[in-house]
Design a protein around this motif. Structure first.
Motif, PDB file in Angstrom:
ATOM      1  N   LYS A   1      52.317  47.179  66.186  1.00 17.80           N
ATOM      2  CA  LYS A   1      52.314  47.446  64.744  1.00 17.80           C
ATOM      3  C   LYS A   1      51.864  46.188  64.025  1.00 17.80           C
ATOM      4  N   ALA A   2      51.100  46.386  62.934  1.00 22.65           N
ATOM      5  CA  ALA A   2      50.693  45.296  62.054  1.00 22.65           C
ATOM      6  C   ALA A   2      50.810  45.784  60.615  1.00 22.65           C
ATOM      7  N   ALA A   3      50.877  44.865  59.681  1.00 23.20           N
ATOM      8  CA  ALA A   3      51.079  45.221  58.274  1.00 23.20           C
ATOM      9  C   ALA A   3      49.768  45.593  57.602  1.00 23.20           C
ATOM     10  N   THR A   4      49.770  46.717  56.886  1.00 23.26           N
ATOM     11  CA  THR A   4      48.657  47.117  56.031  1.00 23.26           C
ATOM     12  C   THR A   4      49.033  46.769  54.596  1.00 23.26           C
ATOM     13  N   MET A   5      48.157  46.072  53.894  1.00 22.80           N
ATOM     14  CA  MET A   5      48.527  45.491  52.603  1.00 22.80           C
ATOM     15  C   MET A   5      47.736  46.103  51.451  1.00 22.80           C
ATOM     16  N   ASN A   6      48.457  46.735  50.553  1.00 24.15           N
ATOM     17  CA  ASN A   6      47.877  47.305  49.337  1.00 24.15           C
ATOM     18  C   ASN A   6      48.573  46.649  48.155  1.00 24.15           C
ATOM     19  N   PHE A   7      47.796  46.023  47.281  1.00 21.76           N
ATOM     20  CA  PHE A   7      48.373  45.323  46.140  1.00 21.76           C
ATOM     21  C   PHE A   7      48.225  46.108  44.834  1.00 21.76           C
ATOM     22  N   GLY A   8      47.975  47.393  44.977  1.00 23.57           N
ATOM     23  CA  GLY A   8      48.045  48.291  43.833  1.00 23.57           C
ATOM     24  C   GLY A   8      46.878  48.201  42.870  1.00 23.57           C
ATOM     25  N   SER A   9      47.043  48.846  41.723  1.00 24.80           N
ATOM     26  CA  SER A   9      46.048  48.852  40.642  1.00 24.80           C
ATOM     27  C   SER A   9      46.516  47.881  39.562  1.00 24.80           C
ATOM     28  N   GLN A  10      45.677  46.916  39.248  1.00 28.23           N
ATOM     29  CA  GLN A  10      46.059  45.857  38.309  1.00 28.23           C
ATOM     30  C   GLN A  10      45.068  45.771  37.152  1.00 28.23           C
ATOM     31  N   VAL A  11      45.575  45.310  36.012  1.00 28.52           N
ATOM     32  CA  VAL A  11      44.743  45.125  34.823  1.00 28.52           C
ATOM     33  C   VAL A  11      43.980  43.806  34.955  1.00 28.52           C
ATOM     34  N   ILE A  12      42.688  43.829  34.617  1.00 30.00           N
ATOM     35  CA  ILE A  12      41.878  42.610  34.680  1.00 30.00           C
ATOM     36  C   ILE A  12      42.457  41.566  33.728  1.00 30.00           C
ATOM     37  N   SER A  13      42.592  40.343  34.251  1.00 29.44           N
ATOM     38  CA  SER A  13      43.193  39.274  33.470  1.00 29.44           C
ATOM     39  C   SER A  13      42.411  37.987  33.643  1.00 29.44           C
ATOM     40  N   ASN A  14      42.402  37.164  32.573  1.00 29.85           N
ATOM     41  CA  ASN A  14      41.775  35.846  32.692  1.00 29.85           C
ATOM     42  C   ASN A  14      42.815  34.753  32.911  1.00 29.85           C
ATOM     43  N   GLN A  15      44.036  35.171  33.288  1.00 30.03           N
ATOM     44  CA  GLN A  15      45.104  34.250  33.636  1.00 30.03           C
ATOM     45  C   GLN A  15      45.368  34.348  35.149  1.00 30.03           C
ATOM     46  N   ASP A  16      45.847  33.246  35.716  1.00 23.56           N
ATOM     47  CA  ASP A  16      46.221  33.284  37.130  1.00 23.56           C
ATOM     48  C   ASP A  16      47.319  34.332  37.319  1.00 23.56           C
ATOM     49  N   GLN A  17      47.169  35.166  38.342  1.00 24.31           N
ATOM     50  CA  GLN A  17      48.116  36.250  38.561  1.00 24.31           C
ATOM     51  C   GLN A  17      48.579  36.272  40.019  1.00 24.31           C
ATOM     52  N   VAL A  18      49.843  36.698  40.194  1.00 26.66           N
ATOM     53  CA  VAL A  18      50.407  36.914  41.530  1.00 26.66           C
ATOM     54  C   VAL A  18      50.906  38.353  41.581  1.00 26.66           C
TER      55      VAL A  18
END
Length: 268
Positions: free
Chosen positions: A83-100
């Motif tokens: 088993k290995a991890a599958t990574m989905n970081f979802g739907s995000q709003v475009i930003s001009n700031q650093d985001q996590v």
């Protein structure tokens, strides 16, 4: 006189035989040892497919009973990534700031779903290695990351990185001294960078099934039970994206390559 002599000889002979029999029966056996033996060999294709072992403690009330498919169906071993991890970081709003961004929690199928209830639940992410070679040679599980790409004008998500905030180990073995080691908190994957070790078994360690686990199941359960939360997040794996990176309204996809070698590395 001859009759007396013969009778005497016969009597003496009988005495000798009786004495000999008495000597044999005196050799009593009150304790003996025998040998039991079993031979083990590494599994082959003919021995059937291996199964993923859920890494959470089955006696923990926070742990759902799930069935998890192998990453590669039909895996037979003897040294395999199950088993290995599958990574989905979802739907995000475009930003001009650093985001996590936290990873969207992976979903796993319930083994015995209740009628009318959910058939899948959020579950911790993990990578599992099964070592059934029987040689105790050790192994190293590494992962590397490609660029996040789209088919649009700004097709590279420049500067994006994945971080493993924290990790824990689940070793399915009676002798915990044989357990491998997992990476330190804060391990970062940079696109097209060097592969990083996430779990390593030194020589003489790692036999059986070992899992490096990311996430807190109790937290995932609480989010799932909260009707106000639409997306259950696993904050043990995060994607950071610089604000200065140009982003198109598109889906960016990366490939995580997990590699298992029989020679432990020095990165874990």
């Amino acid at each position: 006189m001859k009759l007396i002599r013969l009778a005497t000889i016969a009597a003496l002979s009988t005495t000798v035989l009786a004495g000999g029999a008495t000597s044999v029966f005196a050799q009593e056996a009150r304790e003996v040892t025998t040998e039991g033996q079993v031979q083990f060999t590494a599994p082959t294709d003919e021995d059937g497919e291996l199964e993923v072992i859920p890494p959470l403690d089955p006696e923990d009330e926070e742990s759902p009973d799930v069935d998890i498919n192998p990453e590669v169906p039909g895996t037979t071993g003897p040294l395999s990534i199950m088993k290995a991890a599958t990574m989905n970081f979802g739907s995000q709003v475009i930003s001009n700031q650093d985001q996590v961004y936290n990873m969207v929690a992976e979903m796993q199928r319930l083994a015995n779903p209740e009628e009318g209830g959910p058939t899948e639940v959020p579950y911790v992410s993990f990578a599992q290695v099964q070592d059934l070679r029987g040689t105790n040679e050790g192994w190293d599980l590494q992962v590397r990351l490609s660029d996040f790409e789209s088919g649009t004008q700004n097709n590279i998500l420049t500067g994006a990185e994945i971080s493993f905030v924290d990790a824990s180990l689940r070793y399915e073995g009676m002798n915990q001294e044989n357990a491998p080691e997992v990476h330190e908190a804060g391990l970062t994957l940079m696109p097209n960078g060097a592969a990083r070790s996430v779990m390593t078994a030194a020589q003489s360690k790692g036999a059986g099934a070992s899992s490096v686990v990311w996430g807190n199941q109790a937290d995932l359960n609480a989010q799932f039970a909260d009707d106000a939360i639409e997306v259950v997040e696993n904050n043990a794996i995060q994607l950071s994206v610089p604000g200065t990176t140009a982003k198109d309204a598109a889906t960016y996809t990366s490939t995580l390559t997990w590699e298992l070698t029989s020679t432990p590395g020095d990165d874990a």
